[in-house]
Design a protein around this motif. Structure first.
Motif, PDB file in Angstrom:
ATOM      1  N   THR A 215       9.998  65.772 -39.231  1.00 58.95           N
ATOM      2  CA  THR A 215       9.043  66.553 -38.443  1.00 58.95           C
ATOM      3  C   THR A 215       9.301  66.343 -36.955  1.00 58.95           C
ATOM      4  OG1 THR A 215       7.405  64.757 -38.409  1.00 58.95           O
ATOM      5  CG2 THR A 215       7.304  66.321 -40.246  1.00 58.95           C
ATOM      6  N   SER A 217       7.166  67.110 -32.942  1.00 60.82           N
ATOM      7  CA  SER A 217       5.909  67.502 -32.298  1.00 60.82           C
ATOM      8  C   SER A 217       6.050  67.345 -30.783  1.00 60.82           C
ATOM      9  CB  SER A 217       4.754  66.631 -32.811  1.00 60.82           C
ATOM     10  OG  SER A 217       4.983  65.262 -32.518  1.00 60.82           O
ATOM     11  N   ASP A 232       4.260  73.327 -26.821  1.00 60.45           N
ATOM     12  CA  ASP A 232       3.430  72.702 -27.871  1.00 60.45           C
ATOM     13  C   ASP A 232       3.948  72.997 -29.279  1.00 60.45           C
ATOM     14  OD1 ASP A 232       1.734  71.697 -25.908  1.00 60.45           O
ATOM     15  OD2 ASP A 232       0.476  73.496 -25.945  1.00 60.45           O
ATOM     16  N   ALA A 234       5.609  72.388 -32.951  1.00 60.89           N
ATOM     17  CA  ALA A 234       5.626  71.343 -33.976  1.00 60.89           C
ATOM     18  C   ALA A 234       6.032  71.985 -35.287  1.00 60.89           C
ATOM     19  CB  ALA A 234       4.259  70.677 -34.100  1.00 60.89           C
TER      20      ALA A 234
END
Length: 289
Positions: A215, A217, A232, A234
């Motif tokens: 992942t 972010s 922003d 993610a």
């Protein structure tokens, strides 16, 4: 050569190996008091195809009980999965015993390479400082299996992605194999250094196994050729077969021009696929509610 001694065979004297297809090793083994022995060896460059390895220096110390400590330096070049590395210089440091197994690189070490290539990414000559993880050694192999655990306080790399210049920097980075990857403050600059496209990732996590996935972010993307900023962001990432893919991504798009042509837009479940220097992306943009 003495057989039947406690701790295994005892060897002393000069050592030389030679012959077709055999690495050339030479050195001397000295017997010391209390059953201790020290071997000082060196191996000339040995080639197999386009792979090369040399041991300019290697010191082995065997204690009475059979435990072995070793130190030295290795120089290697050859293929790696998906690429190649040339001129890699690696310090050698570790211990082995039948009870505790292998423990290597127990302190921070400098890794130097002349050239590193992975798929279409090619990095220039650089030196990295790599330190052991929580295991206390970068490499361990014992009854629990073989494990890698390492970290670096940061790095600054440059090279090319396809035909485009690229710079990669990051803050604290740690990995364990098999296990996980964690990076903070990742930054990528791609293209003309005077007007590059940039990628910044606040936090990147991954699982390391047969494939790499995880992942990301706190991501920002600024494309030089398009006056739009992706903020922003993610989502999930995956690297396999030399290709990078992104799925399930969410982000906000803003106009970078002084006079905005539109209000910020948001996207969910966006995808991206990067193959070499070509990429394809799909996202449905909406006005935020």
């Amino acid at each position: 050569l003495m057989l039947g001694a406690s701790g295994g065979p005892r060897i002393a004297g000069n050592v030389v190996t030679a012959g077709p297809g055999i690495p050339r090793i030479e050195g001397r083994i000295l017997r010391e008091g209390a059953g201790r022995a020290t071997a000082r060896l060196r191996m000339a460059e040995y080639r197999a195809g386009d792979a090369r390895i040399a041991l300019p220096e290697l010191v082995l110390v065997q204690e009475r009980g059979g435990a072995v400590g070793f130190s030295g330096r290795a120089a290697l070049s050859g293929a790696i999965p998906g690429g190649r590395i040339d001129g890699l210089t690696v310090p050698i440091d570790g211990t082995w015993s039948s009870r505790a197994g292998l423990s290597a690189w127990r302190r921070c070490l400098p890794l130097r390479f002349d050239r590193f290539r992975l798929a279409s990414l090619e990095l220039d000559r650089r030196e990295l400082s790599v330190c052991p993880g929580r295991d206390g050694a970068i490499l361990r192999s014992d009854a629990r299996g073989t494990r890698l655990s390492a970290g670096t306080p940061g790095f600054n790399l440059s090279g090319r992605l396809g035909t485009m210049p690229i710079r990669l920097t990051a803050g604290p980075t740690g990995l364990a194999w098999p296990g996980a990857l964690a990076m903070r403050g990742v930054a990528v600059s791609l293209g003309d250094p005077a007007a590059p496209s940039t990628l910044a990732i606040a936090e990147l996590k991954g699982q390391l196994g047969r494939e790499l996935d995880g992942t990301f972010s706190g991501t920002e993307v600024r494309l030089a050729a398009v006056p739009l900023d992706v903020l922003d962001a993610a989502g999930q990432w995956r690297f396999a077969g030399g290709d990078l893919s992104v799925a399930g991504a969410s982000f906000r798009v803003e106009d970078r021009q002084v006079d905005d042509r539109f209000r910020p837009l948001v996207a969910r479940d966006a995808t991206l696929h990067l193959h070499g220097s070509d990429f394809a992306a799909l996202a449905l943009l909406r006005e935020p509610k």
